[in-house]
Design an enzyme around this catalytic site. Structure first.
Site: not given
Length: 516
Positions: A65, A172, A202, A206, A240, A259, A264, A364
């Site tokens: 955009r 995703k 993704h 791996k 993470e 998420d 995953h 996280k």
């Protein structure tokens, strides 16, 4: 491989038996000025070119955009490539890629954007001889997925005819619950056939994740014991150290459960537990993955209270640095009830895995960035050692290390040298870098290459997506009805709330200690 690309310096030598380069095509990136394009997609395309896996008849058309000129957009992509490249850049190869980048701006729901895009694609086709083969990568917010798919259909840009192929890659999350995933699947299928739809995860790019199938099904010593008779339980950890960074407003609407878990973690779970497919074709692999996801024992309200734990991080210390709590992050409401940590106990109702618990955790602001699958085998009987100083035996463990280091380790017992019978635990380690050298990549190279080749094995099929959401939905409903009372409930730099330990401790087990 065309003579033009062959002559460029900086290219890796193609070994005998290497995969063939992808054919002529154009990659159209919606959301081309976003973070994903700069950090991952551009470096991945450069790495593919360096590995001789891109055709010389290849080009990229960015769509966003933002009102940029072609020169401004190319400069932006050049800056990103130099910032996020996984290795040293070759100037001529970099220039080769940048000269194949084009740009169209407009609103994603504006029909005129697609008219201008079609014109741009026609011009790029003529200039680079890409034979009208296009794949559209939706690196946008999920709210645009359905709209973009509709517009691609209305403009006939997604229409396959005269031998030209068209594919669409969806990032995703694909939906935010079961109903929305089903609706999005219906919407997309009005425009695209299933073999044109590439739902990306993704994590499957791996090497170690792909190696799970090779490890299981090419080694005769492991598959016979890969079942409930020999395995006590399985732990899957995706930890993470980062917080939500600049994604606070998006993340607060999604949360860690949405998420991370349906994509995953369930991909790792299904590859670890699936039955042997009849081949490595995409449908054969997906059939077995789908069976596992459908076999996960569904949660009722009571199960959610006892077998699902959520957490939200408070301020704390990571790598000797003080970090803020989740509610202090940019874009996050000060009274947010969104979870940043999830732990689950799952059971799979099939013959191979009946009675074997699977413990999953992800979050996280944990102490270390680390992803792994830990297979814990049942203890050997102690009776043989009853008249020796040995009073306990450690369980054998097989660890599949996924990130940041990729490899596999096996823990087993061995006699400690000396006059007495004593047993100690030892480990055998395999690291990819030690055996095969390092091949820096973003994790997207193989996924982009597979899309160009039309191979959907490492992508999710519609029934897999819906099966994953079917497991997660009851948890979402209970958590919505019963808001958390004690958020935040774990300090940054810890392994999550104490309830995460209780979920496994009450079964007489404990989380594997991961070295920091």
């Amino acid at each position: 491989m065309s003579p033009v690309l062959q002559e460029l310096p900086g290219l890796e030598k193609t070994p005998t038996g290497a995969p063939r380069p992808a054919g002529p095509c154009i990659m159209v990136i919606f959301g081309a000025t976003g973070d994903l394009t700069g950090r991952k997609l551009m470096p991945a395309l450069y790495n593919l070119a360096k590995s001789r896996l891109l055709s010389d008849e290849f080009a990229v058309v960015g769509v966003s955009r933002n009102d940029y000129s072609l020169e401004q957009f190319r400069q932006m992509m050049d800056d990103k490539l130099q910032s996020f490249a996984t290795g040293t850049l070759d100037g001529e190869l970099r220039s080769w890629l940048l000269q194949r980048i084009y740009y169209v701006h407009g609103e994603f729901d504006d029909p005129t954007l697609y008219t201008r895009l079609a014109q741009a694609l026609s011009q790029v086709d003529q200039q680079h001889h890409t034979r009208s083969n296009y794949f559209f990568y939706l690196a946008t917010s999920p709210v645009f997925f359905g709209k973009i798919a509709d517009r691609l259909g209305q403009s006939e840009l997604a229409c396959e005819k005269d031998g030209h192929w068209r594919r669409v890659v969806f990032e995703k999350p694909f939906g935010n619950d079961l109903d929305s995933a089903k609706e999005l699947n219906r919407q997309v299928r009005k425009v695209l056939a299933e073999n044109q739809i590439f739902r990306i995860d993704h994590y499957l790019g791996k090497e170690t994740v792909q190696n799970i199938l090779v490890f299981r099904f090419s080694n005769g010593i492991f598959e016979p014991i890969w079942n409930r008779r020999y395995i006590d339980h399985v732990q899957i950890t995706v930890a993470e150290t980062v917080g939500v960074e600049k994604r606070g407003s998006y993340f607060d609407m999604a949360g860690t459960l949405r998420d991370m878990v349906p994509n995953h973690l369930f991909q790792l779970l299904s590859l670890t537990t699936m039955e042997p497919p009849i081949s490595f074709s995409s449908d054969a692999v997906h059939d077995e993955q789908s069976k596992i996801l459908h076999a996960i024992q569904p949660f009722d309200d009571e199960d959610v209270l006892h077998c699902a734990v959520r957490g939200q991080y408070d301020e704390g210390v990571i790598n000797s640095n003080q970090v803020p709590g989740y509610r202090e992050e940019e874009g996050v409401p000060r009274d947010s009830r969104t979870e940043t940590f999830v732990a689950l106990k799952l059971m799979i109702d099939n013959w191979r895995w009946a009675g074997v618990p699977f413990y999953l955790r992800t979050g996280k602001r944990l102490p270390v960035r680390h992803s792994e699958i830990a297979i814990q085998f049942k203890r050997a009987p102690l009776v043989l050692f009853r008249d020796t100083p040995v009073n306990s035996l450690e369980s054998n463990q097989l660890i599949v290390h996924i990130a940041p280091d990729e490899g596999i380790s096996l823990r087993f017992g061995a006699k400690i040298p000396g006059a007495q019978m004593k047993v100690g635990s030892v480990e055998m380690d395999f690291n990819y870098s030690d055996y095969f050298g390092t091949n820096p990549n973003t994790g997207y190279e193989v996924l982009l290459y597979d899309c160009m080749m039309g191979d959907q094995t490492l992508y999710q099929r519609a029934d897999m997506v819906e099966a994953g959401w079917a497991v997660v939905d009851p948890i979402l409903e209970v958590w919505k009805a019963l808001p958390p009372r004690q958020f935040p409930n774990y300090p940054a730099g810890s392994w999550g709330p104490k309830e995460a330990d209780e979920i496994i401790n009450r079964d007489g087990r404990s989380w594997r200690k991961i070295q920091q």
